[in-house]
Design an enzyme around this catalytic site. Structure first.
Site, PDB file in Angstrom:
ATOM      1  N   ASP A   1       0.842  -1.193   0.000  1.00 24.67           N
ATOM      2  CA  ASP A   1       0.000   0.000   0.000  1.00 24.67           C
ATOM      3  C   ASP A   1       0.883   1.251   0.000  1.00 24.67           C
ATOM      4  O   ASP A   1       1.993   1.229  -0.539  1.00 24.67           O
ATOM      5  CB  ASP A   1      -0.920  -0.052   1.232  1.00 24.67           C
ATOM      6  CG  ASP A   1      -2.265   0.613   0.975  1.00 24.67           C
ATOM      7  OD1 ASP A   1      -2.269   1.810   0.649  1.00 24.67           O
ATOM      8  OD2 ASP A   1      -3.310  -0.048   1.124  1.00 24.67           O
TER       9      ASP A   1
ATOM     10  N   HIS B   1      -3.911   6.150   3.250  1.00 30.64           N
ATOM     11  CA  HIS B   1      -4.545   4.912   2.777  1.00 30.64           C
ATOM     12  C   HIS B   1      -3.924   3.655   3.406  1.00 30.64           C
ATOM     13  O   HIS B   1      -4.629   2.786   3.913  1.00 30.64           O
ATOM     14  CB  HIS B   1      -4.417   4.890   1.252  1.00 30.64           C
ATOM     15  CG  HIS B   1      -5.238   3.856   0.550  1.00 30.64           C
ATOM     16  ND1 HIS B   1      -4.764   2.592   0.276  1.00 30.64           N
ATOM     17  CD2 HIS B   1      -6.491   3.897   0.046  1.00 30.64           C
ATOM     18  CE1 HIS B   1      -5.703   1.903  -0.369  1.00 30.64           C
ATOM     19  NE2 HIS B   1      -6.750   2.680  -0.523  1.00 30.64           N
TER      20      HIS B   1
ATOM     21  N   SER C   1     -11.193  -0.866  -0.940  1.00 28.62           N
ATOM     22  CA  SER C   1      -9.919  -0.799  -0.220  1.00 28.62           C
ATOM     23  C   SER C   1     -10.113  -1.062   1.261  1.00 28.62           C
ATOM     24  O   SER C   1      -9.221  -1.567   1.925  1.00 28.62           O
ATOM     25  CB  SER C   1      -9.305   0.602  -0.340  1.00 28.62           C
ATOM     26  OG  SER C   1      -8.517   0.705  -1.484  1.00 28.62           O
TER      27      SER C   1
END
Ligand code: NAG
Ligand code: NAG
Ligand code: NAG
Ligand code: NAG
Ligand code: NAG
Ligand code: NAG
Ligand code: NAG
Ligand code: NAG
Ligand code: NAG
Length: 787
Positions: free
Chosen positions: A155, A230, A566
């Site tokens: 990620d 994220h 996600s």
């Protein structure tokens, strides 16, 4: 060739979307400049079977090939970016197009593939999944919250200071762990601990494509440190420690924790805030993760459709090698819903995750000047509340150089600044302008004070940068419009958002969640499973640009609410880690089977799960695969539909890939044999027949992982228009009969070209219900015949 890699949080609603758009724009600009000045580019060169087990020797052999091509050792050293050693043998290098052509003919080189830029396209959720820590007989206690499992996350990196990653009470790092804590900008070895046991970062492929990363325009760290948020969000969702009193500016307050709170994290930073993730970097991360010894890989990214062949798709290739080593790979299915055939990451060895809603809502009251109160959804915490503002309909304040159609949806530049200033603007979603954040940006630009955005009913909310935005459905939007038209001086007042629990029917499949069938291999059902992915609270990076949007009075965000596949992906990664702790010998396919066959198709109230976007019909397997994950049941599935690497090779052969292409995947010379079996015979926990002509017999083999002496009987709900028979209808397992094969015979009743229809097949022993979806589309031979 450049495709784009997308993080699967729902960017349409996300506050970071604007910034991402900007980055993409810059990126494509930068990219075309780069292309103009240099034809040099990155290629991934796949070599044959690994001839050595000594990784130095492998690396030397890669240098040798390059030196021969480029004429010198020095040129080879300058050109090579990565030597892949663990999953397979190969390397990434900067080559010209003609050099790439030349090297393809070298002995030992199987294939040369251009680099791709995979384009940058909690609290409540775990309780909602009944993974309450106080339940002592459930999967959490039996797996000891995933103790012993290592989850690898590919990620944007991690914010190690987040409380979610404290290692209080955690034991020694498992001795089998081979990973490292790679230092870099604002990240040194003391940022790893017994929770974050490894961290690496990959930028060579990215920089070879786009030039040196320029961090002066935006924040980025040349290290595993997360500048986006994220990666911190997905990592803490999967394996965050318990953090009391977490909230997003007071909303969704409660105990934040990862699903496998005792599992360890290994961080592989492959995506950059300046615009995406390079496939050469991604492949290097897969290679290292396999060597390091992760137990599960969580990958919340991918490239948008159209899908590449599996033999050219880095994510499919990297995950194939991981799965071959027994490491399950969990991927997001994409945020391109509610449209059909939009699901991505569809290889059969991957666990592909859809997103669902949870029972938490963020109701926000709007009071009209006539004292009526209506309710929308938003994340309003402080600004612009509890005061009346004039309200105006977008259409009636169109800029004189725009048109009313655009102004109705508050499209870019459509509003007159003089008329909008100081007002709340009512906007309606339109065919060409569907996004609340676009309306918010438009209204912010013309100095409005708020937006009421009327749209198709869906539950994901986001803290959009700029003025407050409240989401309502078309009915409420129409009601507000009637009010505006009924009075001379219409005004509205917003109230603070409340957090409401357990008062909305859930789960539902999220509006944005990508739908099947797979556009590449429709006989493999995708997505596999649904998990919470709407309004998920988890840790965030305080360095993220979207943190500072709120910076007026508030300190940088430590937690943030996000929606997307996600977010649902790490939920499944965590459950896989729990299952791995309990059943270390289960294959990735066995684990997927356990998740799929025990998933639920009913909501909390016992009614069929529906999907946002088609709320009046039952959701189907193209929306949620086997259904909504039931973690506790998945620990004890009864029977397993298992698969090994030979099954995956058969799949590649049946897909029509030639021997050399298949050999690249398998790492050794592989010859595809003629077979009477079809793609439908793959031992998946689903049967999908995209073209049923008259009749077809399919076989499956189930392995008993429950009590040794078990007798299962079949129950079938046939897809409408199809007759389904199962032979034999009873399976008796004992100490010698652990694996049994059965046949499923499908007869089409339709004499016209059909649609997809859905049914299920379950094996039941009185306790376990082992259910798989049946998906059939009947076709007729002479549909295209000229009659
Ligand atoms: C979890 O599963 C076990 C056995 O499969 C069962 O005994 C237990 O009641 C379940 N717990 C919950 C909370 O559903
Ligand atoms: C890592 O960085 C921190 C803060 O800059 C410093 O206090 C610490 O001594 C460093 N640790 C090591 C092992 O270099
Ligand atoms: C980096 O970006 C800034 C603005 O974002 C620009 O002024 C500067 O020239 C760039 N530096 C390089 C080396 O490209
Ligand atoms: C929880 O956090 C809120 C603000 O986020 C604060 O007002 C409150 O005092 C905290 N409660 C506890 C028990 O720490
Ligand atoms: C709205 O309610 C307030 C008090 O609650 C009252 O003073 C006011 O007159 C009401 N306005 C209308 C238009 O009914
Ligand atoms: C905006 O509205 C004002 C007042 O009606 C008008 O004078 C002005 O020309 C308009 N400007 C634009 C750009 O539409
Ligand atoms: C819109 O209004 C502005 C400002 O009044 C004026 O300059 C412009 O000519 C107008 N444009 C049109 C197309 O009427
Ligand atoms: C195998 O297929 C690839 C394309 O998928 C092609 O480039 C290659 O030439 C083929 N090899 C042979 C031996 O046919
Ligand atoms: C197990 O079941 C098979 C048939 O399903 C039977 O042939 C065999 O004798 C059984 N073995 C034992 C040990 O019961």
């Amino acid at each position: 060739m450049i495709s784009q890699l997308v993080f699967h949080h729902n960017m349409a609603m996300s506050s970071s979307f604007l910034l991402l758009l900007l980055h993409l724009l810059l990126l494509s600009l930068q990219h075309s400049i780069l292309r103009a000045i240099s034809s040099s580019n990155v290629y991934i060169v796949y070599m044959g079977e690994r001839r050595h087990y000594d990784s130095q020797l492998i690396q030397d052999s890669h240098h040798e090939v390059l030196s021969t091509l480029l004429g010198s050792q020095e040129a080879a050293r300058a050109s090579i970016l990565y030597s892949y050693k663990h999953g397979f043998s190969g390397f990434a290098a900067v080559l010209s197009q003609s050099q790439a052509k030349a090297i393809a003919d070298f002995p030992g080189v199987i294939r040369v593939v251009p680099n791709r830029i995979l384009n940058v396209h909690t609290t409540r959720s775990w309780d909602f999944l009944q993974l309450k820590s106080e339940i002592i007989d459930g999967i959490l206690s039996r797996s000891q919250s995933g103790d012993g499992s290592i989850i690898g996350v590919l990620d944007t990196g991690i914010w190690p200071e987040s409380e979610s990653f404290n290692d209080d009470g955690m034991g020694e790092v498992p001795s089998r762990w081979n990973g490292v804590c790679q230092e870099g900008e604002e990240f040194n070895s003391s940022n790893c601990n017994r929770k974050i046991i490894g961290a690496r970062w990959y930028i060579k492929g990215y920089e070879a494509e786009f030039g040196k990363l320029n961090t002066s325009g935006s924040i980025e760290f040349l290290s595993p440190r997360d500048a986006v948020g994220h990666g911190t969000h997905t990592s803490s969702t999967a394996a965050g420690a318990l953090v009391g009193n977490a909230s997003f500016m007071g909303l969704a307050q409660g105990l934040a924790r990862g699903g496998a709170s005792a599992a360890r994290l290994a961080i592989y930073k492959v995506c950059w805030s300046t615009g995406g993730c390079s496939s050469a970097d991604l492949l290097a991360a897969f290679d290292d993760a396999i060597f390091d010894g992760v137990d599960v890989l969580s990958v919340s990214l991918g490239s948008a459709p159209p899908l590449s062949p599996y033999i050219e798709d880095t994510l499919a290739i990297g995950s194939f090698h991981a799965v071959a080593k027994g490491i399950p790979v969990v991927c997001s299915g994409g945020n391109s819903g509610p449209y059909s055939q939009t699901v991505i990451n569809t290889a059969p060895w991957i666990i592909t995750v859809a997103a669902s809603t949870i029972d938490r809502a963020f109701p926000t009251a709007i009071t009209l000047g006539n004292n009526q109160t209506i309710v929308g959804q938003a994340l309003l915490t402080e600004k612009h509340v509890d005061k009346f503002y004039p309200i105006v309909y977008g259409e009636s304040i169109a800029s004189n150089d725009s048109d009313e159609d655009k102004a109705r949806s508050c499209d870019v530049g459509s509003l007159n600044a003089t008329l909008a200033r100081g007002k709340v603007v009512l906007c309606f979603q339109s065919q060409s302008q569907r996004l609340a954040f676009v309306a918010t940006r438009t209204v912010t630009k013309v100095k409005g004070v708020g937006v009421i955005f009327a749209q198709l009913p869906k539950k994901d909310v986001a803290s959009t940068p700029g003025v407050p935005c409240i989401h309502v459905d078309f009915t409420i939007g129409t009601h507000v419009l009637e009010y505006i038209r009924s009075t001379r001086n219409p005004v509205v007042r917003f109230s603070l958002t409340k957090t409401s629990l357990g008062r909305q029917i859930s789960p539902e499949v999220a509006f944005f969640s990508s739908r099947g069938p797979s556009s590449l291999s429709p006989s493999v059902l995708k997505p596999d499973i649904a998990a919470p992915g709407v309004n998920i609270l988890a840790s965030w990076s305080p360095a993220s640009p979207s943190s500072s949007i709120h910076q007026h009075k508030v300190p940088p965000l430590k937690f943030k609410i996000e929606s997307g596949t996600s977010m649902s992906c790490p939920h499944i990664s965590a459950i896989v880690a729990l299952l791995k702790s309990m059943h270390p010998n289960w294959s990735p396919a066995a684990i997927k089977s356990a998740l799929v066959t025990t998933a639920s198709t009913k909501d909390e109230y016992g009614q069929s799960i529906v999907a946002e976007g088609s709320p009046h019909k039952q959701a189907d397997p193209f929306e949620y695969g086997g259904g909504h994950v039931d973690p506790n049941k998945s620990a004890d599935p009864g029977l397993i539909y298992d698969m090994g690497i030979t099954d995956h090779v058969r799949f590649l052969c049946l897909m029509g890939y030639n021997d050399s292409a298949v050999s690249l995947m398998t790492k050794h010379p592989t010859v595809c044999h003629e077979t009477s079996k079809s793609l439908a015979d793959l031992n998946l926990p689903s049967i999908s027949i995209p073209e049923l002509k008259k009749s077809l017999t399919v076989s499956r083999t189930v392995t008993n992982v429950g009590p040794v002496n078990s007798v299962y009987s079949v129950r079938v709900k046939s897809p409408p228009g199809v007759i389904v028979q199962v032979e034999p209808p009873v399976l008796s397992f004992n100490s010698t009969a652990k694996k049994l094969t059965f046949k499923v015979i499908f007869h089409s009743q339709l004499r016209v070209q059909g649609r997809y229809s859905f049914g299920y097949l379950s094996w039941e022993d009185g306790g376990h219900v082992v259910r798989i979806p049946l998906i059939v589309r009947a076709v007729i031979d002479d549909f295209y015949a000229d009659t």
